[in-house]
Design a protein around this motif. Structure first.
Motif, mmCIF file in Angstrom:
data_model
loop_
_atom_site.group_PDB
_atom_site.id
_atom_site.type_symbol
_atom_site.label_atom_id
_atom_site.label_comp_id
_atom_site.label_asym_id
_atom_site.label_seq_id
_atom_site.Cartn_x
_atom_site.Cartn_y
_atom_site.Cartn_z
ATOM 1 N N PHE A 36 43.163 79.387 31.458
ATOM 2 C CA PHE A 36 42.486 80.267 30.521
ATOM 3 C C PHE A 36 41.585 81.198 31.314
ATOM 4 N N HIS A 37 42.063 82.426 31.506
ATOM 5 C CA HIS A 37 41.401 83.349 32.433
ATOM 6 C C HIS A 37 41.202 82.664 33.789
ATOM 7 N N GLY A 38 42.258 81.985 34.196
ATOM 8 C CA GLY A 38 42.304 81.364 35.518
ATOM 9 C C GLY A 38 41.739 79.972 35.591
ATOM 10 N N ALA A 39 40.929 79.562 34.628
ATOM 11 C CA ALA A 39 40.318 78.237 34.658
ATOM 12 C C ALA A 39 41.223 77.225 33.974
ATOM 13 N N TRP A 40 41.319 76.059 34.580
ATOM 14 C CA TRP A 40 42.072 74.982 33.967
ATOM 15 C C TRP A 40 41.215 74.279 32.908
ATOM 16 N N PRO A 41 41.832 73.600 31.958
ATOM 17 C CA PRO A 41 41.064 72.809 30.999
ATOM 18 C C PRO A 41 40.561 71.520 31.636
ATOM 19 N N HIS A 42 39.670 70.851 30.938
ATOM 20 C CA HIS A 42 39.157 69.570 31.446
ATOM 21 C C HIS A 42 40.285 68.560 31.573
ATOM 22 N N TRP A 43 41.105 68.461 30.531
ATOM 23 C CA TRP A 43 42.230 67.522 30.522
ATOM 24 C C TRP A 43 43.549 68.267 30.382
ATOM 25 N N TRP B 79 36.181 83.934 37.597
ATOM 26 C CA TRP B 79 34.803 83.469 37.460
ATOM 27 C C TRP B 79 33.952 84.470 36.690
ATOM 28 N N ASP B 80 34.177 85.754 36.930
ATOM 29 C CA ASP B 80 33.360 86.770 36.280
ATOM 30 C C ASP B 80 33.592 86.818 34.771
ATOM 31 N N TRP B 81 34.770 86.418 34.298
ATOM 32 C CA TRP B 81 35.001 86.341 32.854
ATOM 33 C C TRP B 81 34.016 85.374 32.210
ATOM 34 N N TYR B 82 33.716 84.297 32.904
ATOM 35 C CA TYR B 82 32.880 83.233 32.345
ATOM 36 C C TYR B 82 31.387 83.553 32.399
ATOM 37 N N THR B 83 31.046 84.809 32.643
ATOM 38 C CA THR B 83 29.652 85.250 32.515
ATOM 39 C C THR B 83 29.356 85.806 31.123
ATOM 40 N N LYS B 84 30.383 86.048 30.328
ATOM 41 C CA LYS B 84 30.208 86.722 29.025
ATOM 42 C C LYS B 84 29.534 88.079 29.186
ATOM 43 N N GLY B 85 29.580 88.653 30.371
ATOM 44 C CA GLY B 85 28.910 89.918 30.619
ATOM 45 C C GLY B 85 27.425 89.789 30.868
ATOM 46 N N GLU B 86 26.944 88.560 31.029
ATOM 47 C CA GLU B 86 25.519 88.308 31.267
ATOM 48 C C GLU B 86 25.304 87.923 32.725
ATOM 49 N N MET C 115 31.200 78.513 44.130
ATOM 50 C CA MET C 115 32.593 78.952 44.051
ATOM 51 C C MET C 115 32.697 80.357 43.447
ATOM 52 N N ALA C 116 31.912 80.591 42.404
ATOM 53 C CA ALA C 116 31.969 81.893 41.738
ATOM 54 C C ALA C 116 31.474 83.012 42.653
ATOM 55 N N ALA C 117 30.470 82.728 43.446
ATOM 56 C CA ALA C 117 29.967 83.725 44.386
ATOM 57 C C ALA C 117 30.907 83.920 45.565
ATOM 58 N N ALA C 118 31.665 82.881 45.898
ATOM 59 C CA ALA C 118 32.562 82.936 47.052
ATOM 60 C C ALA C 118 33.886 83.616 46.737
ATOM 61 N N SER C 119 34.216 83.753 45.470
ATOM 62 C CA SER C 119 35.522 84.293 45.093
ATOM 63 C C SER C 119 35.729 85.705 45.651
ATOM 64 N N PRO C 120 36.830 85.926 46.366
ATOM 65 C CA PRO C 120 37.118 87.278 46.844
ATOM 66 C C PRO C 120 37.792 88.142 45.781
ATOM 67 N N THR C 121 38.154 87.536 44.649
ATOM 68 C CA THR C 121 38.880 88.263 43.608
ATOM 69 C C THR C 121 38.060 88.491 42.335
ATOM 70 N N HIS C 122 37.208 87.528 41.959
ATOM 71 C CA HIS C 122 36.442 87.627 40.716
ATOM 72 C C HIS C 122 35.023 87.092 40.933
ATOM 73 N N PRO C 123 34.244 87.692 41.834
ATOM 74 C CA PRO C 123 32.922 87.145 42.144
ATOM 75 C C PRO C 123 31.896 87.459 41.064
ATOM 76 N N ILE C 124 30.818 86.678 41.086
ATOM 77 C CA ILE C 124 29.675 86.938 40.213
ATOM 78 C C ILE C 124 28.534 87.494 41.054
ATOM 79 N N SER C 125 27.504 87.981 40.376
ATOM 80 C CA SER C 125 26.363 88.567 41.077
ATOM 81 C C SER C 125 25.335 87.508 41.439
ATOM 82 N N THR C 126 24.514 87.844 42.412
ATOM 83 C CA THR C 126 23.406 86.968 42.787
ATOM 84 C C THR C 126 22.422 86.799 41.645
#
Length: 464
Positions: free
Chosen positions: A132-139, A199-206, A237-248
Motif C-alpha cells: 500500500f504505497h509501498g508499505a506492507w501490511p502488518h499481517w 515513506w513520504d506518502w505516510y506523512t499526510k503532507g505534514e 529508514m524514511a530519512a535514508a530512502s533515496p526514492t521517497h525521503p522525508i524531511s528533517t
C-alpha cells in the motif's frame, strides 16, 4: 493512541474473547500451564556454549517453523496448539527473521546456499504480496500474499512493521552483495524492495510520519509516530530512502516533539533520558531498546536529543534495578531472573493473554527476550539470566525453538508458545554483543549514513 494500543489490536486474533481497549489488560481465559515446583539439576555450561545454544535454538523458529509457502516468519507458534494460524506471516517479525538467518549463516548453523535459496523465496513472495504505497501490511496471508487485517481499520500499509522489515532487507543486501551470482541477485532484490516504500506518502503532507494507511479507511487510525517508543528506526529508514525521503522537520517536530522527548528524571540514580510514552517518567517495555537497534548501532550514536548508547543501556539498567528491588515482592526476581517487555501474560486470577510488561505494569511475568536481547547493554546480568534458563530451568522454560515466550515463578506458570517479534530479536542482539555483525552491516549502507546525518546524527563508532 500510544504504541501499546496499536499492539493491543493483536489480541482479537490471538484470543477469541477480547473486549479490551488497553494493552495492559489481560483478556483471555485459557487452560493454565502449571509447572511442577521441581528444581532441575544444574548442568554447567560455558558462556560460549550457552550463547551458541540459544542462538541455534531461536533460529529454529525462523527455519524449522517458518510459514511453509513464503518461508517468512509466522506470527506465532504454539506447541500446545500446533494448528494455530499457521499461515499468518508477520512483516516486522520477518525482518527480524532475515537478520536471524544471517546470524545462522555466519555461525555455520545453516548452510549458506540453502539460506540464499530460502531468502530468495521469501523476497520473491514479498515482491508480489499486497503493498500500500509501498508499505506492507502488518499481517500477510502466507498462501497468497494478501493482507490479513490486524484490526478492522488496520487492513492496509503498516509503516512501522515495514521499517522493521526494511532494516532486515538492507542487512541482507549488505551481507550478500559481493557474493555469488545468486547472492548478488538476492541483494539486488532486497535493494529493490526497500526502495519501493513511499515513506513520504505516510506523512499526510505534514511534518510527521503516520503508522497506517488503509484503502478503505484512509488515515482514520490517525496514529502519528511520536517518541519515545520502538519507532525510531521508522524515521531513520524514511530519512535514508533515496526514492521517497522525508524531511528533517518531521523528525524534529513529530518524533522529538520539538525537544519534549527529553526527560531529566532518574530511576535508581540512573538518568531516564527520554520520555517513554505512557510510562509516567519511568522506562517502557524492553522491546523499545531492541526493535530499532538490531541494525542501528547505538554505540557512539548521538543527536541533539541524546547519546543513544546511554539511553538504551540506561533503559536496561533501570529495568534490571527494578527487578532486583522487586517492589511487588514477586518470586525469583533477581539479577539472574529479570526483564519485562511485551509478551504473553497472565493475571492473579488465572486469566491469560498479552501485556506490555514494564515497571508501571508489572504482573510477575518474566519475558526471556527482554534480558537475552539486552546482552549488548547488560552482558553480565544477561548471561546470568541465560544460565538461569539453560543451567537451572532448561526442562521447564526452554522448548523446541528456544526459551518460551513468558513464564512466572510467582504463579508457577509458563506459556509453551512463541511469538516472532520476541524470538526474532534474541539471536541478532546476542550477535551484536559478540561481534557487532548486524550493526556493522546496517551502518555500512551508504544511504543509512546519509539519512542519519540528515537527521542530525553522528557516530563515533562508524566515523561520521
Amino acid at each position: 493512541m500510544n504504541s501499546f494500543s496499536k499492539y493491543l489490536l493483536i489480541i482479537p486474533f490471538l484470543f477469541s474473547s477480547c473486549s479490551c481497549s488497553d494493552k495492559s489488560t489481560i483478556v483471555e481465559e485459557e487452560e493454565e500451564i502449571i509447572v511442577p515446583v521441581i528444581n532441575d539439576p544444574i548442568t554447567p555450561i560455558s558462556d560460549t556454549d550457552a550463547l551458541d545454544q540459544v542462538q541455534k535454538d531461536v533460529l529454529k523458529y525462523f527455519w524449522e517453523y517458518a510459514e511453509t509457502n513464503s518461508k517468512l516468519a509466522r506470527e506465532r507458534y504454539h506447541t500446545d496448539d500446533v494448528s494455530n494460524d499457521a499461515n499468518i506471516v508477520t512483516t516486522g517479525g520477518s525482518g527480524f527473521g532475515l537478520m536471524t538467518i544471517i546470524v545462522g549463516v555466519e555461525r555455520g548453523f545453516v548452510n549458506r546456499a540453502e539460506a540464499v535459496s530460502r531468502l530468495t523465496t521469501a523476497l520473491n513472495f514479498l515482491e508480489t504480496a499486497d503493498r500500500f504505497h509501498g508499505a506492507w501490511p502488518h499481517w500477510i496471508n502466507g498462501t497468497n500474499g494478501h493482507v490479513i487485517p490486524f484490526g478492522t481499520k488496520d487492513n492496509g500499509g503498516d509503516l512501522v512493521e515495514t521499517s522493521f522489515l526494511c532494516q532486515g532487507l538492507i542487512t541482507v543486501r549488505e551481507y550478500f552483495k559481493n557474493g555469488t551470482a545468486e547472492e548478488q541477485a538476492l541483494a539486488q532484490k532486497a535493494d529493490d524492495l526497500w526502495k519501493g516504500v513511499e515513506w513520504d506518502w505516510y506523512t499526510k503532507g505534514e511534518n510527521a510520519l503516520y503508522w497506517h494507511w488503509s484503502p478503505n479507511y484512509g488515515w482514520e487510525m490517525n496514529f502519528k509516530l511520536e517518541g519515545y517508543n520502538e519507532c525510531l528506526i521508522t524515521y531513520v529508514m524514511a530519512a535514508a530512502s533515496p526514492t521517497h525521503p522525508i524531511s528533517t522537520l518531521a523528525y524534529n517536530q513529530a518524533w522529538a516533539r520539538n525537544g519534549a522527548i527529553q526527560n531529566a528524571s532518574t530511576r535508581y540514580g540512573i538518568p531516564v533520558v527520554f520520555n517513554y510514552n505512557g510510562a509516567n517518567g519511568n522506562v517502557g517495555p524492553m522491546f523499545w531498546a531492541h526493535y530499532s537497534y538490531l541494525g542501528l548501532d547505538p554505540r557512539g550514536l548521538s543527536d541533539q536529543y541524546a547519546n543513544y548508547w546511554t539511553l538504551i543501556q540506561n533503559h536496561a539498567k533501570i529495568m534490571l534495578e527494578y527487578c532486583k528491588a522487586n517492589p511487588l515482592a514477586y518470586t525469583d526476581y533477581s539479577d539472574k531472573c529479570w526483564g519485562l517487555t511485551a509478551s504473553y501474560s497472565r493475571n492473579s486470577n488465572g486469566s491469560t493473554g498479552y501485556a506490555a510488561h514494564q515497571p508501571n505494569n508489572d504482573r510477575g511475568v518474566i519475558s526471556p527476550t527482554a534480558a537475552l536481547s539486552s546482552f549488548p547493554y547488560t552482558p553480565v546480568e544477561s548471561m546470568k539470566f541465560l544460565k538461569y534458563l539453560y543451567q537451572e530451568h532448561r526442562a521447564r522454560y526452554v522448548g523446541v525453538a528456544g526459551p518460551y515466550d513468558a513464564f512466572s515463578p510467582k504463579y508457577i506458570w509458563k506459556t509453551p508458545r512463541y511469538l516472532a517479534i520476541d524470538q526474532g530479536t534474541i539471536a541478532p542482539m546476542i550477535e551484536n554483543h559478540r561481534t557487532g555483525l548486524l550493526w556493522n552491516l546496517f551502518m555500512q549502507a551508504p544511504e543509512v549514513k546519509t539519512g542519519l546525518q540528515n537527521l542530525g546524527f553522528s557516530s563515533t563508532q562508524h566515523g561520521f
